[in-house]
Design a protein around this motif. Structure first.
Motif, mmCIF file in Angstrom:
data_model
loop_
_atom_site.group_PDB
_atom_site.id
_atom_site.type_symbol
_atom_site.label_atom_id
_atom_site.label_comp_id
_atom_site.label_asym_id
_atom_site.label_seq_id
_atom_site.Cartn_x
_atom_site.Cartn_y
_atom_site.Cartn_z
ATOM 1 N N ASP A 175 0.954 -1.142 -0.108
ATOM 2 C CA ASP A 175 0.123 0.189 0.033
ATOM 3 C C ASP A 175 0.850 1.284 0.041
ATOM 4 O OD1 ASP A 175 -2.190 1.500 0.035
ATOM 5 O OD2 ASP A 175 -2.502 1.474 2.127
ATOM 6 N N LYS A 176 1.758 1.545 -1.079
ATOM 7 C CA LYS A 176 2.396 2.616 -1.270
ATOM 8 C C LYS A 176 1.825 3.379 -2.274
ATOM 9 C CE LYS A 176 6.596 0.347 0.001
ATOM 10 N NZ LYS A 176 7.975 -0.022 -0.413
ATOM 11 N N PRO A 177 1.841 4.674 -2.332
ATOM 12 C CA PRO A 177 1.420 5.492 -3.488
ATOM 13 C C PRO A 177 2.298 5.344 -4.745
ATOM 14 C CG PRO A 177 2.294 6.907 -1.907
ATOM 15 C CD PRO A 177 2.157 5.533 -1.315
ATOM 16 N N ALA A 178 1.745 5.156 -5.909
ATOM 17 C CA ALA A 178 2.535 4.996 -7.127
ATOM 18 C C ALA A 178 2.893 6.354 -7.694
ATOM 19 C CB ALA A 178 1.525 4.291 -8.118
ATOM 20 N N VAL A 179 4.055 6.340 -7.939
ATOM 21 C CA VAL A 179 4.658 7.327 -8.864
ATOM 22 C C VAL A 179 5.421 6.837 -10.200
ATOM 23 C CG1 VAL A 179 6.708 9.155 -8.841
ATOM 24 C CG2 VAL A 179 5.736 8.370 -6.827
ATOM 25 N N ALA A 180 5.048 7.853 -11.327
ATOM 26 C CA ALA A 180 5.106 7.299 -12.541
ATOM 27 C C ALA A 180 6.776 8.233 -12.981
ATOM 28 C CB ALA A 180 4.179 7.922 -13.784
ATOM 29 N N LEU A 181 7.624 7.337 -13.845
ATOM 30 C CA LEU A 181 8.649 8.028 -14.169
ATOM 31 C C LEU A 181 9.000 7.762 -15.538
ATOM 32 C CD1 LEU A 181 9.540 6.377 -11.133
ATOM 33 C CD2 LEU A 181 11.612 7.831 -11.184
ATOM 34 N N SER A 182 9.218 8.493 -16.298
ATOM 35 C CA SER A 182 9.647 8.364 -17.940
ATOM 36 C C SER A 182 11.331 8.263 -18.141
ATOM 37 C CB SER A 182 9.162 9.385 -18.645
ATOM 38 O OG SER A 182 9.792 10.646 -18.201
ATOM 39 N N MET A 183 11.671 7.077 -18.866
ATOM 40 C CA MET A 183 13.003 6.757 -19.111
ATOM 41 C C MET A 183 13.304 6.276 -20.509
ATOM 42 S SD MET A 183 15.216 4.008 -16.728
ATOM 43 C CE MET A 183 14.716 2.185 -17.617
ATOM 44 N N PHE A 184 14.578 6.484 -20.774
ATOM 45 C CA PHE A 184 15.257 6.123 -22.099
ATOM 46 C C PHE A 184 16.353 5.500 -21.739
ATOM 47 C CE2 PHE A 184 15.028 7.691 -26.795
ATOM 48 C CZ PHE A 184 13.945 6.986 -26.950
ATOM 49 N N GLY A 185 17.082 4.589 -22.687
ATOM 50 C CA GLY A 185 18.272 4.236 -22.252
ATOM 51 C C GLY A 185 19.388 5.126 -22.037
ATOM 52 N N VAL A 186 19.352 6.436 -22.548
ATOM 53 C CA VAL A 186 20.335 7.599 -22.152
ATOM 54 C C VAL A 186 19.993 8.402 -21.022
ATOM 55 C CG1 VAL A 186 21.267 7.583 -24.720
ATOM 56 C CG2 VAL A 186 19.196 8.995 -23.988
ATOM 57 N N THR A 187 18.935 7.887 -20.249
ATOM 58 C CA THR A 187 18.978 8.756 -19.133
ATOM 59 C C THR A 187 18.606 7.650 -17.954
ATOM 60 O OG1 THR A 187 16.280 8.627 -19.533
ATOM 61 C CG2 THR A 187 17.416 10.564 -20.108
ATOM 62 N N THR A 188 18.899 6.431 -18.138
ATOM 63 C CA THR A 188 18.725 5.206 -17.332
ATOM 64 C C THR A 188 19.453 5.465 -15.768
ATOM 65 O OG1 THR A 188 18.336 3.641 -18.861
ATOM 66 C CG2 THR A 188 19.200 2.988 -16.831
ATOM 67 N N PRO A 189 20.680 5.959 -15.933
ATOM 68 C CA PRO A 189 21.258 6.478 -14.583
ATOM 69 C C PRO A 189 20.479 7.092 -13.812
ATOM 70 C CG PRO A 189 22.946 6.168 -16.309
ATOM 71 C CD PRO A 189 21.744 6.179 -16.901
ATOM 72 N N CYS A 190 20.099 8.324 -14.113
ATOM 73 C CA CYS A 190 19.203 9.102 -13.492
ATOM 74 C C CYS A 190 17.804 8.597 -12.902
ATOM 75 C CB CYS A 190 18.808 10.440 -14.249
ATOM 76 S SG CYS A 190 17.924 11.601 -13.555
ATOM 77 N N VAL A 191 17.218 7.934 -13.911
ATOM 78 C CA VAL A 191 15.775 7.346 -13.429
ATOM 79 C C VAL A 191 16.088 6.185 -12.346
ATOM 80 C CG1 VAL A 191 13.749 6.262 -14.298
ATOM 81 C CG2 VAL A 191 14.758 8.144 -15.675
ATOM 82 N N GLU A 380 24.154 14.514 -8.514
ATOM 83 C CA GLU A 380 23.636 15.742 -8.145
ATOM 84 C C GLU A 380 22.233 16.097 -8.873
ATOM 85 O OE1 GLU A 380 28.136 15.771 -7.740
ATOM 86 O OE2 GLU A 380 26.536 15.266 -9.476
ATOM 87 N N PHE A 381 21.976 15.844 -9.917
ATOM 88 C CA PHE A 381 20.984 16.214 -10.915
ATOM 89 C C PHE A 381 19.657 15.249 -10.199
ATOM 90 C CE2 PHE A 381 17.407 16.359 -14.103
ATOM 91 C CZ PHE A 381 17.371 17.471 -14.268
ATOM 92 N N ALA A 382 20.036 13.891 -10.081
ATOM 93 C CA ALA A 382 19.120 13.087 -9.282
ATOM 94 C C ALA A 382 18.715 13.487 -7.969
ATOM 95 C CB ALA A 382 19.523 11.581 -9.108
ATOM 96 N N ALA A 383 19.698 14.060 -7.239
ATOM 97 C CA ALA A 383 19.348 14.414 -5.769
ATOM 98 C C ALA A 383 18.488 15.916 -5.926
ATOM 99 C CB ALA A 383 20.492 15.044 -5.166
ATOM 100 N N ALA A 384 18.423 16.602 -7.015
ATOM 101 C CA ALA A 384 17.774 17.894 -7.291
ATOM 102 C C ALA A 384 16.333 17.502 -7.639
ATOM 103 C CB ALA A 384 18.364 18.772 -8.305
ATOM 104 N N LEU A 385 16.008 16.445 -8.348
ATOM 105 C CA LEU A 385 14.682 15.737 -8.848
ATOM 106 C C LEU A 385 14.017 15.278 -7.508
ATOM 107 C CD1 LEU A 385 15.810 14.024 -12.067
ATOM 108 C CD2 LEU A 385 14.155 15.958 -11.813
ATOM 109 N N ILE A 386 14.800 14.745 -6.790
ATOM 110 C CA ILE A 386 14.116 14.032 -5.320
ATOM 111 C C ILE A 386 13.691 15.466 -4.650
ATOM 112 C CG2 ILE A 386 14.741 12.888 -3.215
ATOM 113 C CD1 ILE A 386 14.263 11.041 -5.432
#
Length: 398
Positions: A175-191, A380-386
């Motif tokens: 019972d956790k809320p769902a969050v959608a993320l969009s990804m491509f191969g060239v953004t995989t490390p971030c996602v 650092e960008f992943a941290a900013a997104l979070i």
């Protein structure tokens, strides 16, 4: 308990539909629905006239005497008919016309409701029928034109597949809320980094930004199955603007505005347009900056002019959003290929992208843009997104 719906044109496929209904009824309540456009009567539980009455212009708009317009109108009526029903599952039978008639209503149902379509066209390109939903297409093998040793087996397997799905629901997830993320191969490390950091408190749903992926993500947003969106990879807009093969369509981002879902977006892979194998690249683009990603995928670097159009599209869509919006700009590059020494590194094109987004987005307390001096795949960008996500999540909770 709701019902399993067995649907089709009973004037031509009555025996097959009753056969399927009888098998499903062994384990679940069944409602049979006639979608015939001939104007005759049948012994289905719901008559064609009753369905046709749900058309905005009434039954007369369906029973026109012209098969083409009648099928289109009945599809509209059936979608409206089904919208307020308690549907535990649905199975349809048909040829090309019946498939086109039935599947729009299936697509309008929430993802997760079992949907089976037995069709003569199921072995070809089924994307116009399935689109971004979870319709299971069963090739009929023989025509849906009578019961024989082949059709009985195929229809029986399809009926039992629906019965199993309707009577053996998948156990609920945590019972956790769902969050959608969009990804491509060239953004995989971030996602991947973002999803891992969210996993303790949320159920991350990752969608591959291939056109269908973006549409599927927004379908779940419309269905109310997603609490928030981390749209890290908006690359499908590039294909819409430049004519690539992975566009999610003109409606990309509209679900965000309709639902007011909390949204954190970025510029992932806005440096590229997707085509198939190198020889499939349109002639007008053969002299452009191309990169063979693999034998079946060729990428084209977006120009400054295209980046401006892409940014204008995204900004206009986000300006229509009344829910909380955060747009983060990775000024160190928007993909793996857009970094110093990599083939798509183009700071001038990126500058046009970022400047246009920043200039066109109408910033308010709830709609903000932020420059982050890192590549999209830097930690650092992943941290900013979070941090941006936590901010909009807190606002939503208040």
């Amino acid at each position: 308990m709701g019902s399993a719906y067995v649907v089709g044109t009973f004037d031509t496929k009555g025996a097959e539909l009753h056969y399927v209904a009888g098998l499903v009824a062994r384990g679940h309540p069944v409602v049979t629905v006639d979608l015939s456009t001939s104007g005759g009567t049948s012994d289905a539980d719901v008559s064609a006239a009753a369905v046709a009455a749900h058309h905005p212009d009434g039954a007369a708009a369906v029973f026109t005497g012209d098969r083409g317009s009648a099928v289109v109108a009945m599809a509209t009526a059936f979608e409206r008919f089904l919208s307020d029903r308690d549907v535990d599952g649905i199975i349809g039978l048909g040829g090309s016309g019946g498939t086109a008639l039935i599947t729009p209503a299936m697509r309008a149902l929430p993802v997760g409701v079992p949907k089976v379509m037995v069709s003569t066209v199921a072995s070809g390109d089924v994307s116009p029928y399935v689109d971004a939903t979870d319709i299971a297409m069963f090739p009929s093998v023989t025509d849906v034109a009578g019961l024989n040793r082949i059709s009985r087996q195929v229809l029986g397997n399809a009926a039992h597949a629906l019965l199993g799905a309707a009577t053996r629901p998948v156990p609920p997830a945590e019972d956790k809320p769902a969050v959608a993320l969009s990804m491509f191969g060239v953004t995989t490390p971030c996602v991947t980094a973002v999803a891992e950091q969210l996993a303790a408190d949320y159920d991350p749903l990752v969608f591959h930004a291939t056109g269908t992926g973006g549409r599927a993500m927004e379908k779940l947003v419309d269905d109310g199955l997603v609490r928030a969106v981390l749209d890290i990879t908006t690359t499908e807009v590039c294909d819409l603007i430049a004519g690539g093969v992975m566009s999610a369509g003109q409606q990309r981002l509209d679900a965000i505005a309709r639902t007011e879902v909390p949204y954190v977006g970025s510029c992932g892979a806005l440096d590229m347009v997707n085509f198939g194998a190198l020889e499939t690249v349109p002639p007008q683009y053969r002299d452009r900056h191309l990169y063979v990603h693999n034998p079946q995928v060729t990428l084209m670097r977006t120009t400054a002019a295209e980046c401006r159009l892409i940014a204008e599209f995204i900004a206009a869509k986000l300006n229509a959003c009344r829910g909380p919006v955060r747009l983060l700009l990775p000024t160190g590059g928007v993909s793996m290929l857009d970094a110093p020494g990599q083939p798509f590194y183009d700071p001038e094109a990126d500058a046009v992208l970022f400047d246009t987004l920043e200039g066109q987005l109408k910033q308010t307390a709830d709609r903000q843009v932020q420059r982050v001096p890192h590549n999209v795949n830097d930690p650092e960008f992943a941290a900013a997104l979070i941090a941006a996500f936590r901010d909009v999540a807190r606002q939503e909770a208040r």
